[in-house]
Design a protein around this motif. Structure first.
Motif, PDB file in Angstrom:
ATOM      1  N   HIS A 192       0.018   6.924   5.690  1.00 16.28           N
ATOM      2  CA  HIS A 192       1.353   6.471   5.705  1.00 16.28           C
ATOM      3  C   HIS A 192       2.029   6.261   7.003  1.00 16.28           C
ATOM      4  O   HIS A 192       2.932   5.271   7.056  1.00 16.28           O
ATOM      5  N   ILE A 193       1.612   7.181   8.002  1.00 15.21           N
ATOM      6  CA  ILE A 193       2.465   6.769   9.161  1.00 15.21           C
ATOM      7  C   ILE A 193       1.831   5.509   9.815  1.00 15.21           C
ATOM      8  O   ILE A 193       2.980   4.649  10.434  1.00 15.21           O
ATOM      9  N   VAL A 214       0.918  -1.326  -0.013  1.00 16.48           N
ATOM     10  CA  VAL A 214      -0.024   0.058   0.055  1.00 16.48           C
ATOM     11  C   VAL A 214       1.079   1.344  -0.076  1.00 16.48           C
ATOM     12  O   VAL A 214       0.279   2.113  -0.646  1.00 16.48           O
ATOM     13  N   THR A 215       2.013   1.050   0.626  1.00 14.54           N
ATOM     14  CA  THR A 215       2.708   2.402   0.607  1.00 14.54           C
ATOM     15  C   THR A 215       3.344   2.560  -0.797  1.00 14.54           C
ATOM     16  O   THR A 215       3.347   3.847  -1.206  1.00 14.54           O
ATOM     17  N   LEU A 216       3.729   1.663  -1.308  1.00 15.30           N
ATOM     18  CA  LEU A 216       4.115   1.610  -2.823  1.00 15.30           C
ATOM     19  C   LEU A 216       3.187   2.263  -3.705  1.00 15.30           C
ATOM     20  O   LEU A 216       3.337   2.827  -4.736  1.00 15.30           O
ATOM     21  N   ILE A 264       2.868   5.871  -3.123  1.00 11.52           N
ATOM     22  CA  ILE A 264       3.706   6.540  -3.795  1.00 11.52           C
ATOM     23  C   ILE A 264       3.817   6.674  -5.208  1.00 11.52           C
ATOM     24  O   ILE A 264       3.732   7.771  -5.546  1.00 11.52           O
ATOM     25  N   SER A 265       3.230   5.929  -6.002  1.00 10.25           N
ATOM     26  CA  SER A 265       2.935   5.589  -7.315  1.00 10.25           C
ATOM     27  C   SER A 265       1.836   6.842  -7.588  1.00 10.25           C
ATOM     28  O   SER A 265       1.746   7.689  -8.476  1.00 10.25           O
ATOM     29  N   THR A 266       0.707   7.080  -6.628  1.00 10.05           N
ATOM     30  CA  THR A 266      -0.205   8.010  -6.818  1.00 10.05           C
ATOM     31  C   THR A 266       0.114   9.183  -6.706  1.00 10.05           C
ATOM     32  O   THR A 266      -0.609  10.282  -7.104  1.00 10.05           O
TER      33      THR A 266
END
Length: 122
Positions: free
Chosen positions: A72-73, A49-51, A54-56
């Protein structure tokens, strides 16, 4: 609203028409959220989900980063610590078979509830 974003920003739909792609993306988002809440694969899903975020962020910029800062945190905490003090609902059941039945039946129930609410009241 999502269709407008997909079409106007030329989001790659991997050969699917935009309406179908949006429904598939919503289902994947639901499954990932469900697995995070239930407590399965928290570190891996946190990283995935973090990746995705980052892409969005490359598409939507600073608005995306600020809007999802709290998520994110939490995802970074999942990546670093796993579940830590959170006792996931899957731990209620001791055997793997009981956990499998719990996850499957609970998933069907939650998905059916969301579909019922969406198509009945939307």
């Amino acid at each position: 609203m999502t269709l407008d974003i997909v079409v106007n920003h030329r989001v790659p739909t991997f050969g699917f028409d935009p309406e179908t792609f949006i429904i598939m993306a919503a289902f994947v988002e639901f499954v990932v959220g469900y697995l995070l809440v239930v407590g399965i694969l928290n570190r891996i899903l946190g990283l995935v989900v973090t990746l995705i975020f980052i892409s969005t962020s490359l598409l939507f910029g600073m608005t995306e980063i600020i809007g999802h800062a709290m998520i994110h945190i939490v995802l970074i905490i999942f990546i670093i610590e796993g579940v830590s003090f959170y006792h996931p609902p899957i731990r209620i059941h001791k055997t793997k078979m009981d956990q499998l039945v719990f996850v499957f039946l609970n998933f069907i129930f939650v998905l059916a509830t969301f579909i019922l609410i969406y198509y009945r009241f939307a």
